[in-house]
Scaffold this active site. Structure first.
Site, PDB file in Angstrom:
ATOM      1  N   SER A  67       0.857  -1.195  -3.081  1.00 51.49           N
ATOM      2  CA  SER A  67      -0.068  -1.726  -2.075  1.00 51.49           C
ATOM      3  C   SER A  67      -1.418  -1.018  -2.088  1.00 51.49           C
ATOM      4  O   SER A  67      -2.306  -1.349  -1.313  1.00 51.49           O
ATOM      5  CB  SER A  67       0.555  -1.608  -0.680  1.00 51.49           C
ATOM      6  N   THR A 218      -6.798   0.271  -0.252  1.00 46.95           N
ATOM      7  CA  THR A 218      -5.734  -0.732  -0.295  1.00 46.95           C
ATOM      8  C   THR A 218      -6.078  -1.822  -1.290  1.00 46.95           C
ATOM      9  O   THR A 218      -7.240  -1.996  -1.657  1.00 46.95           O
ATOM     10  CB  THR A 218      -5.541  -1.371   1.104  1.00 46.95           C
ATOM     11  N   ARG A 228     -10.705 -12.791   1.154  1.00 48.45           N
ATOM     12  CA  ARG A 228     -10.230 -12.177   2.404  1.00 48.45           C
ATOM     13  C   ARG A 228     -10.489 -10.686   2.411  1.00 48.45           C
ATOM     14  O   ARG A 228     -10.266  -9.988   1.423  1.00 48.45           O
ATOM     15  CB  ARG A 228      -8.742 -12.450   2.562  1.00 48.45           C
ATOM     16  N   THR A 251      -2.734   1.197   9.619  1.00 50.83           N
ATOM     17  CA  THR A 251      -2.088   0.515   8.502  1.00 50.83           C
ATOM     18  C   THR A 251      -1.267  -0.630   9.061  1.00 50.83           C
ATOM     19  O   THR A 251      -0.774  -0.555  10.189  1.00 50.83           O
ATOM     20  CB  THR A 251      -1.195   1.474   7.698  1.00 50.83           C
TER      21      THR A 251
END
Length: 340
Positions: A67, A218, A228, A251
Protein backbone atom coordinates in the site's frame (compact mmCIF):
# COMPACT_ATOMS: atom_id res chain seq x y z
CA UNK A 1 20.18 -12.15 30.20
CA UNK A 2 18.00 -13.19 27.28
CA UNK A 3 17.06 -10.38 24.88
CA UNK A 4 13.56 -10.48 23.39
CA UNK A 5 13.90 -9.16 19.81
CA UNK A 6 10.29 -8.11 19.24
CA UNK A 7 8.29 -6.12 21.73
CA UNK A 8 4.54 -5.59 21.67
CA UNK A 9 2.95 -3.17 24.07
CA UNK A 10 -0.82 -3.16 24.48
CA UNK A 11 -2.24 0.23 25.47
CA UNK A 12 -5.59 0.52 27.17
CA UNK A 13 -7.91 3.10 25.67
CA UNK A 14 -8.46 4.88 28.95
CA UNK A 15 -7.35 8.44 28.33
CA UNK A 16 -4.54 8.15 30.87
CA UNK A 17 -1.47 10.15 29.91
CA UNK A 18 1.16 8.15 28.05
CA UNK A 19 4.84 8.16 29.06
CA UNK A 20 6.67 11.26 27.81
CA UNK A 21 10.26 11.57 26.67
CA UNK A 22 12.06 13.18 23.74
CA UNK A 23 12.92 12.55 21.02
CA UNK A 24 10.05 10.38 19.80
CA UNK A 25 9.16 8.76 16.48
CA UNK A 26 5.67 7.36 15.95
CA UNK A 27 4.31 5.85 12.75
CA UNK A 28 1.18 4.07 11.59
CA UNK A 29 1.04 0.28 11.38
CA UNK A 30 3.74 -2.22 12.31
CA UNK A 31 6.20 -0.84 9.78
CA UNK A 32 9.27 -1.64 11.86
CA UNK A 33 12.00 -0.86 9.34
CA UNK A 34 10.54 2.58 8.75
CA UNK A 35 10.61 3.26 12.49
CA UNK A 36 14.16 1.95 12.81
CA UNK A 37 15.35 4.05 9.89
CA UNK A 38 13.82 7.28 11.21
CA UNK A 39 15.19 6.65 14.71
CA UNK A 40 18.65 5.93 13.34
CA UNK A 41 18.64 9.20 11.40
CA UNK A 42 17.88 11.11 14.62
CA UNK A 43 20.55 9.25 16.56
CA UNK A 44 23.11 10.14 13.89
CA UNK A 45 22.28 13.84 14.17
CA UNK A 46 19.83 14.19 11.32
CA UNK A 47 16.96 16.66 11.48
CA UNK A 48 13.35 15.82 12.16
CA UNK A 49 12.55 16.38 8.48
CA UNK A 50 15.42 14.06 7.54
CA UNK A 51 13.98 11.38 9.82
CA UNK A 52 10.48 11.67 8.35
CA UNK A 53 11.77 11.61 4.77
CA UNK A 54 14.05 8.64 5.33
CA UNK A 55 11.53 6.74 7.46
CA UNK A 56 8.67 7.05 5.01
CA UNK A 57 11.11 6.54 2.16
CA UNK A 58 12.08 3.19 3.69
CA UNK A 59 8.46 2.07 3.29
CA UNK A 60 8.52 3.19 -0.33
CA UNK A 61 11.56 0.97 -0.90
CA UNK A 62 10.06 -1.96 1.03
CA UNK A 63 6.62 -1.55 -0.62
CA UNK A 64 5.10 -1.77 2.87
CA UNK A 65 2.12 -4.13 2.67
CA UNK A 66 1.70 -3.24 -0.98
CA UNK A 67 0.00 0.00 0.00
CA UNK A 68 3.09 2.23 -0.05
CA UNK A 69 5.45 2.72 -2.96
CA UNK A 70 5.64 1.20 -6.43
CA UNK A 71 3.93 -1.97 -7.60
CA UNK A 72 0.72 -1.76 -5.58
CA UNK A 73 -2.84 -0.36 -5.62
CA UNK A 74 -3.36 -0.16 -9.39
CA UNK A 75 -6.03 2.32 -10.48
CA UNK A 76 -8.82 1.59 -12.97
CA UNK A 77 -6.36 1.78 -15.84
CA UNK A 78 -3.89 -0.55 -14.12
CA UNK A 79 -1.40 2.20 -13.25
CA UNK A 80 0.22 2.73 -9.86
CA UNK A 81 0.46 6.38 -8.81
CA UNK A 82 1.82 7.83 -5.58
CA UNK A 83 0.83 10.52 -3.06
CA UNK A 84 3.07 11.95 -0.34
CA UNK A 85 3.62 14.97 1.86
CA UNK A 86 6.09 16.30 4.41
CA UNK A 87 5.56 19.17 6.86
CA UNK A 88 7.97 21.34 8.87
CA UNK A 89 6.38 22.24 12.21
CA UNK A 90 8.80 25.14 12.74
CA UNK A 91 8.08 27.06 9.54
CA UNK A 92 4.68 25.45 8.75
CA UNK A 93 5.99 24.76 5.24
CA UNK A 94 4.47 21.81 3.41
CA UNK A 95 5.69 19.95 0.35
CA UNK A 96 3.35 17.47 -1.32
CA UNK A 97 2.84 15.50 -4.51
CA UNK A 98 -0.27 13.70 -5.71
CA UNK A 99 -1.05 11.38 -8.60
CA UNK A 100 2.72 11.12 -9.10
CA UNK A 101 3.71 8.85 -11.97
CA UNK A 102 6.96 7.02 -12.80
CA UNK A 103 8.85 8.26 -9.70
CA UNK A 104 9.43 5.85 -6.81
CA UNK A 105 10.60 8.21 -4.05
CA UNK A 106 7.43 10.26 -3.61
CA UNK A 107 8.25 11.75 -0.20
CA UNK A 108 11.69 12.71 -1.48
CA UNK A 109 10.01 14.70 -4.26
CA UNK A 110 7.63 16.24 -1.71
CA UNK A 111 10.59 17.56 0.26
CA UNK A 112 12.05 19.09 -2.88
CA UNK A 113 8.79 21.02 -3.28
CA UNK A 114 9.59 22.73 0.03
CA UNK A 115 13.26 23.26 -0.75
CA UNK A 116 13.10 24.47 -4.34
CA UNK A 117 9.65 25.99 -4.93
CA UNK A 118 7.25 28.47 -3.35
CA UNK A 119 4.41 26.00 -3.89
CA UNK A 120 2.84 23.42 -1.59
CA UNK A 121 1.34 20.72 -3.82
CA UNK A 122 2.30 19.46 -7.29
CA UNK A 123 0.21 16.87 -9.12
CA UNK A 124 0.19 14.38 -11.97
CA UNK A 125 2.62 14.18 -14.85
CA UNK A 126 3.78 17.74 -14.16
CA UNK A 127 4.91 16.63 -10.71
CA UNK A 128 6.84 13.82 -12.38
CA UNK A 129 8.58 16.28 -14.71
CA UNK A 130 9.49 18.40 -11.68
CA UNK A 131 10.94 15.30 -10.02
CA UNK A 132 13.10 14.52 -13.04
CA UNK A 133 14.42 18.09 -12.99
CA UNK A 134 15.30 17.51 -9.34
CA UNK A 135 17.35 14.44 -10.28
CA UNK A 136 14.94 11.59 -9.56
CA UNK A 137 15.02 8.70 -12.06
CA UNK A 138 11.99 8.14 -14.29
CA UNK A 139 10.94 4.52 -13.68
CA UNK A 140 8.08 2.11 -14.24
CA UNK A 141 5.96 1.70 -11.09
CA UNK A 142 4.15 -1.35 -12.43
CA UNK A 143 5.11 -4.84 -11.26
CA UNK A 144 3.85 -8.32 -12.05
CA UNK A 145 1.93 -8.21 -8.77
CA UNK A 146 0.08 -5.00 -9.63
CA UNK A 147 -0.66 -6.31 -13.13
CA UNK A 148 -2.09 -9.49 -11.60
CA UNK A 149 -4.28 -7.47 -9.23
CA UNK A 150 -5.56 -5.45 -12.16
CA UNK A 151 -6.28 -8.51 -14.33
CA UNK A 152 -8.16 -10.24 -11.52
CA UNK A 153 -10.25 -7.11 -10.96
CA UNK A 154 -11.15 -6.89 -14.65
CA UNK A 155 -12.13 -10.56 -14.68
CA UNK A 156 -14.49 -9.93 -11.76
CA UNK A 157 -16.45 -7.24 -13.64
CA UNK A 158 -14.37 -4.46 -12.06
CA UNK A 159 -15.65 -5.09 -8.55
CA UNK A 160 -15.31 -3.25 -6.25
CA UNK A 161 -15.10 0.26 -7.68
CA UNK A 162 -15.81 3.84 -6.65
CA UNK A 163 -18.56 4.85 -9.08
CA UNK A 164 -22.17 5.66 -8.20
CA UNK A 165 -25.29 6.87 -10.02
CA UNK A 166 -23.90 6.01 -13.46
CA UNK A 167 -24.81 3.86 -16.43
CA UNK A 168 -24.16 1.05 -17.01
CA UNK A 169 -24.68 -0.30 -13.49
CA UNK A 170 -21.26 0.00 -11.82
CA UNK A 171 -22.02 -2.93 -9.49
CA UNK A 172 -22.23 -5.30 -12.46
CA UNK A 173 -19.92 -4.10 -15.21
CA UNK A 174 -16.70 -2.26 -16.09
CA UNK A 175 -18.22 0.59 -18.04
CA UNK A 176 -17.15 2.95 -19.53
CA UNK A 177 -19.54 4.87 -17.34
CA UNK A 178 -21.49 8.03 -17.95
CA UNK A 179 -24.13 9.93 -16.07
CA UNK A 180 -27.70 8.91 -16.93
CA UNK A 181 -30.12 11.21 -18.70
CA UNK A 182 -32.06 11.52 -15.46
CA UNK A 183 -30.17 10.94 -12.25
CA UNK A 184 -32.08 8.83 -9.77
CA UNK A 185 -29.98 8.58 -6.65
CA UNK A 186 -30.27 5.23 -4.96
CA UNK A 187 -28.92 3.79 -1.75
CA UNK A 188 -25.27 2.86 -2.25
CA UNK A 189 -23.53 -0.10 -0.74
CA UNK A 190 -20.67 1.17 1.41
CA UNK A 191 -17.41 -0.23 0.11
CA UNK A 192 -15.69 -2.08 2.91
CA UNK A 193 -11.95 -1.75 2.47
CA UNK A 194 -9.79 -4.67 3.41
CA UNK A 195 -8.19 -4.07 6.79
CA UNK A 196 -5.01 -5.52 5.32
CA UNK A 197 -4.98 -2.64 2.85
CA UNK A 198 -3.17 -0.32 5.21
CA UNK A 199 -3.25 2.60 2.79
CA UNK A 200 -0.57 4.84 4.23
CA UNK A 201 2.52 5.23 6.30
CA UNK A 202 2.04 8.32 8.41
CA UNK A 203 4.90 9.45 10.66
CA UNK A 204 5.44 12.09 13.33
CA UNK A 205 8.94 12.92 14.58
CA UNK A 206 9.57 15.19 17.56
CA UNK A 207 13.18 16.08 18.25
CA UNK A 208 14.93 16.58 21.56
CA UNK A 209 14.07 20.28 21.59
CA UNK A 210 10.40 19.70 20.74
CA UNK A 211 10.69 20.47 17.03
CA UNK A 212 7.97 18.63 15.09
CA UNK A 213 7.88 17.20 11.57
CA UNK A 214 5.40 14.86 9.94
CA UNK A 215 4.85 13.07 6.67
CA UNK A 216 2.95 10.46 4.71
CA UNK A 217 3.41 8.23 1.69
CA UNK A 218 0.93 5.95 -0.09
CA UNK A 219 -0.09 4.49 -3.42
CA UNK A 220 -3.71 5.22 -2.58
CA UNK A 221 -6.93 3.27 -2.86
CA UNK A 222 -6.92 0.06 -4.88
CA UNK A 223 -8.84 0.41 -8.18
CA UNK A 224 -9.35 4.13 -7.63
CA UNK A 225 -10.70 6.27 -10.44
CA UNK A 226 -7.67 7.74 -12.26
CA UNK A 227 -6.91 11.20 -10.91
CA UNK A 228 -8.26 10.44 -7.44
CA UNK A 229 -6.35 12.04 -4.58
CA UNK A 230 -6.98 10.97 -1.00
CA UNK A 231 -6.11 12.47 2.36
CA UNK A 232 -2.42 11.55 2.44
CA UNK A 233 -0.91 14.55 0.58
CA UNK A 234 -3.34 17.08 2.07
CA UNK A 235 -1.97 19.13 4.97
CA UNK A 236 -4.18 18.72 8.02
CA UNK A 237 -5.74 15.56 6.64
CA UNK A 238 -2.93 13.05 6.03
CA UNK A 239 -0.66 14.64 8.61
CA UNK A 240 0.03 17.91 10.41
CA UNK A 241 2.96 19.28 12.39
CA UNK A 242 3.21 22.33 14.62
CA UNK A 243 6.21 22.75 16.90
CA UNK A 244 4.10 24.79 19.33
CA UNK A 245 1.73 21.87 19.95
CA UNK A 246 2.55 18.50 18.36
CA UNK A 247 1.93 16.34 15.35
CA UNK A 248 -0.58 13.82 14.04
CA UNK A 249 -1.05 11.51 11.07
CA UNK A 250 -4.00 9.54 9.73
CA UNK A 251 -4.49 6.29 7.83
CA UNK A 252 -7.54 4.60 6.37
CA UNK A 253 -10.37 5.61 4.07
CA UNK A 254 -9.00 8.93 2.86
CA UNK A 255 -12.12 9.87 0.90
CA UNK A 256 -14.03 10.10 4.16
CA UNK A 257 -11.29 11.14 6.56
CA UNK A 258 -10.02 14.09 4.51
CA UNK A 259 -13.38 15.81 4.92
CA UNK A 260 -12.69 16.26 8.64
CA UNK A 261 -9.02 17.32 8.63
CA UNK A 262 -8.36 14.83 11.44
CA UNK A 263 -4.63 15.50 11.80
CA UNK A 264 -5.12 19.25 12.11
CA UNK A 265 -7.98 18.76 14.55
CA UNK A 266 -5.95 16.40 16.72
CA UNK A 267 -3.08 18.90 16.92
CA UNK A 268 -5.51 21.63 17.93
CA UNK A 269 -6.89 19.41 20.69
CA UNK A 270 -3.33 18.86 21.95
CA UNK A 271 -2.73 22.62 21.82
CA UNK A 272 -5.59 22.92 24.30
CA UNK A 273 -3.70 20.62 26.67
CA UNK A 274 -5.63 17.45 25.83
CA UNK A 275 -3.61 14.23 26.12
CA UNK A 276 -2.62 12.76 22.72
CA UNK A 277 -4.62 9.56 23.25
CA UNK A 278 -7.76 11.53 24.03
CA UNK A 279 -7.09 13.91 21.13
CA UNK A 280 -6.97 10.94 18.76
CA UNK A 281 -10.15 9.49 20.25
CA UNK A 282 -12.02 12.78 19.89
CA UNK A 283 -11.08 12.98 16.21
CA UNK A 284 -12.30 9.44 15.55
CA UNK A 285 -15.54 10.09 17.44
CA UNK A 286 -16.20 13.19 15.38
CA UNK A 287 -15.99 11.23 12.12
CA UNK A 288 -18.10 8.39 13.54
CA UNK A 289 -21.12 10.69 13.79
CA UNK A 290 -21.22 10.99 10.01
CA UNK A 291 -19.61 7.72 8.84
CA UNK A 292 -19.96 5.09 11.60
CA UNK A 293 -18.55 2.31 9.38
CA UNK A 294 -15.44 4.13 8.15
CA UNK A 295 -12.04 2.43 8.24
CA UNK A 296 -9.45 4.64 9.85
CA UNK A 297 -6.97 5.45 12.60
CA UNK A 298 -4.98 8.43 13.87
CA UNK A 299 -1.65 8.73 15.72
CA UNK A 300 -0.81 11.74 17.88
CA UNK A 301 2.22 13.06 19.77
CA UNK A 302 2.75 16.32 21.66
CA UNK A 303 5.88 18.37 22.20
CA UNK A 304 6.69 16.70 25.53
CA UNK A 305 6.93 13.31 23.79
CA UNK A 306 3.62 11.96 25.06
CA UNK A 307 1.82 9.97 22.35
CA UNK A 308 -1.31 7.99 21.60
CA UNK A 309 -3.52 6.53 18.90
CA UNK A 310 -7.15 5.67 18.21
CA UNK A 311 -9.14 3.80 15.56
CA UNK A 312 -12.75 3.19 14.54
CA UNK A 313 -14.06 -0.25 15.46
CA UNK A 314 -15.62 -2.14 12.55
CA UNK A 315 -15.90 -5.87 11.76
CA UNK A 316 -12.42 -7.22 11.07
CA UNK A 317 -10.71 -4.16 12.48
CA UNK A 318 -10.85 -3.99 16.27
CA UNK A 319 -7.26 -3.05 17.08
CA UNK A 320 -4.71 -0.72 15.55
CA UNK A 321 -0.97 -1.44 15.54
CA UNK A 322 1.63 1.32 15.35
CA UNK A 323 5.34 1.84 16.04
CA UNK A 324 7.01 4.03 18.66
CA UNK A 325 10.68 4.88 19.20
CA UNK A 326 11.62 6.71 22.38
CA UNK A 327 14.41 6.91 24.99
CA UNK A 328 12.02 5.04 27.29
CA UNK A 329 12.09 2.01 24.97
CA UNK A 330 15.09 -0.21 24.31
CA UNK A 331 14.23 -0.39 20.62
CA UNK A 332 11.49 0.69 18.19
CA UNK A 333 8.43 -1.03 19.61
CA UNK A 334 5.12 -2.16 18.17
CA UNK A 335 2.16 -0.96 20.19
CA UNK A 336 -1.55 -1.62 19.86
CA UNK A 337 -4.76 0.08 20.93
CA UNK A 338 -8.31 -1.22 21.00
CA UNK A 339 -10.59 0.59 18.58
CA UNK A 340 -13.53 2.63 19.86
Amino acid sequence: MMVVPLLLVVLQVSGAASPAALPVVINTWAFRKAAETAWRVLQLGGSELDAVERGCGQCEIDQCDGSVGYGGSPDESGETTLDAMIMDGNTMEVGAVADLRHIKNAIGVARKVIEYTKHTLLVGESASLFAVRMGFPYEDLTTQKSLSMYSKWLNESCQPNYWKNVVPDSSKSCGPYKRPEEVTCKEQTILQRSTRNHDTIGMVVIGGSGTVASGTSTNGAVHKIPGRVGDSPIAGAGSYADSTAGGAAATGDGDIMMRFLPSYQAVEYMRMGIDPTVACQKVISRIQKYAPKFFGAVICANTTGSYGAACNKIPGFTQFHFMVSSPLLSQPTEQVVDCI
